[in-house]
Enzyme design. Sequence first.
Site, mmCIF file in Angstrom:
data_model
loop_
_atom_site.group_PDB
_atom_site.id
_atom_site.type_symbol
_atom_site.label_atom_id
_atom_site.label_comp_id
_atom_site.label_asym_id
_atom_site.label_seq_id
_atom_site.Cartn_x
_atom_site.Cartn_y
_atom_site.Cartn_z
ATOM 1 N N GLU A 1 -5.962 3.965 5.393
ATOM 2 C CA GLU A 1 -5.535 3.715 4.011
ATOM 3 C C GLU A 1 -6.005 4.827 3.067
ATOM 4 O OE1 GLU A 1 -5.925 -0.329 1.998
ATOM 5 O OE2 GLU A 1 -7.114 0.930 0.663
ATOM 6 N N SER B 1 -11.057 -1.158 2.544
ATOM 7 C CA SER B 1 -10.420 -1.187 3.877
ATOM 8 C C SER B 1 -10.131 0.242 4.317
ATOM 9 C CB SER B 1 -9.086 -1.934 3.817
ATOM 10 O OG SER B 1 -9.258 -3.251 3.368
ATOM 11 N N ARG C 1 0.832 -1.228 0.000
ATOM 12 C CA ARG C 1 0.000 0.000 0.000
ATOM 13 C C ARG C 1 0.860 1.269 0.000
ATOM 14 N NH1 ARG C 1 -2.948 -3.668 -0.834
ATOM 15 N NH2 ARG C 1 -5.056 -4.021 -0.049
#
Length: 342
Positions: A338, A242, A168
């Site tokens: 995120e 998420s 990520r």
Amino acid sequence: MSKSPAILPNISLQPFNTFGVEAKASAYMEITSSQCLMDAIQDGFLEGNSVLVLGGGSNLLVQKDFNGLVLHMRNRSIKLIRQTAETFMVQASAGENWHDFVQWTLHQGMPGLENLSLIPGSVGASPIQNIGAYGVEVGEFIDSVQIIHLSSGRMENLDGKSCGFAYRDSIFKNELKGLVAVLGVTFALPRKWTPRLDYADVARELAAREWKMPTATQIAQAVIDIRKRKLPDPTVIGNAGSFFKNPVVSEETYRTLLAAHPGLVSYPYGDGSRKLAAGWLIDQCGWKGRRKGDAGVYEKQALVLVNHGNATGSEIAELAHEIQQDVFRHFGVQLEPEPVFV
Ligand code: FAD
Ligand code: EPU
């Protein structure tokens, strides 16, 4: 004569973010080609403005009105630019829809991206957080990223190896943050295809269908079905996937946590460190299915925050903050969001 696209004032961002939260942008420009962004830069439209480069808005939390210029990437094209004995080199423009692009590659008989099926958003955003799912990260297949520097209009072809891809994460979230727009991405899809079946959910799904030697299209179908069961459809209930990254902790921290919480869900992450399932941590704190007004935690997946209707971005951010504090109190683990906060 200027060929810059029109600037639209005072535009609602609600249709452009998958949380579906309401906020206004003071200026908005649709970018339909590399040239039109280049023109806008050369005509000085970005000077003195805060700029938000927008794709599908599926990894954003807009907390308040945006006083600046939104550049909405809508340039389209997909081309097979070269074939070698080893690879198909496919170039796609930033504004292409990610899932449609994956489907296109599969229809052309160029497998590789099937585990990344049904991830919302645009091709141009795929390298930003190095999208990943079901045991595959997009960075593994990126040959190069075509970027434009927003201050000068200089275009550059950034080699995949220079993009700093990690879980990520990439150079676009660090050194190049806010400085460039991705115009397109070139993918290297290997002719010698190896199915990626290591993720337990995928293996289970294929076994249930008795697909012992699955094709890439079958793997894509399995991934699509798993995702449809687990994750909320943003067209039905607002969300950004998420909400937190899975935290990576040292071996020592992992062992201490495991001794105290034998059910801890985690995965090896190289160098002895472990990636913890943030969804499990949040679930254990009792958050699954809870809501505060219209901001809530998805009932089937505690890692996903949702907008039940009229939540504001700041209400979702407040809920996220409470969850972070609770997880820290229980486990001493700091969760990092995120999505990008605007
Ligand atoms: P946006 O939300 O528009 O933008 C995200 C960030 O990228 C912003 O900082 C923006 O400025 C920047 N950006 C966007 N386009 C460009 C560009 N062309 N140039 C420069 N910067 C740009 N992600 C995963 O990794 N794996 C998953 O499995 C996954 N599942 C999801 C499931 C759901 C239901 C949802 C809603 C989201 C999921 N996501 C997942 C998150 C999201 O889909 C990805 O992060 C996606 O790549 C975001 O694309 P976007 O075009 O919507 O980006
Ligand atoms: N779990 C719970 N309770 C929950 C949710 C999860 O106990 O409410 C536990 C379960 O044991 C489950 C484990 O956590 O087995 C992992 O859950 P899941 O397989 O759903 O994956 P995840 O770690 O929650 C990650 C990515 C997803 C990606 C999937 C599949 C991150 C932050 N999230 O989710 O990406 O699709 O794996 O690879 O890495 C996204 O980034 O937006 C995203 C959806």
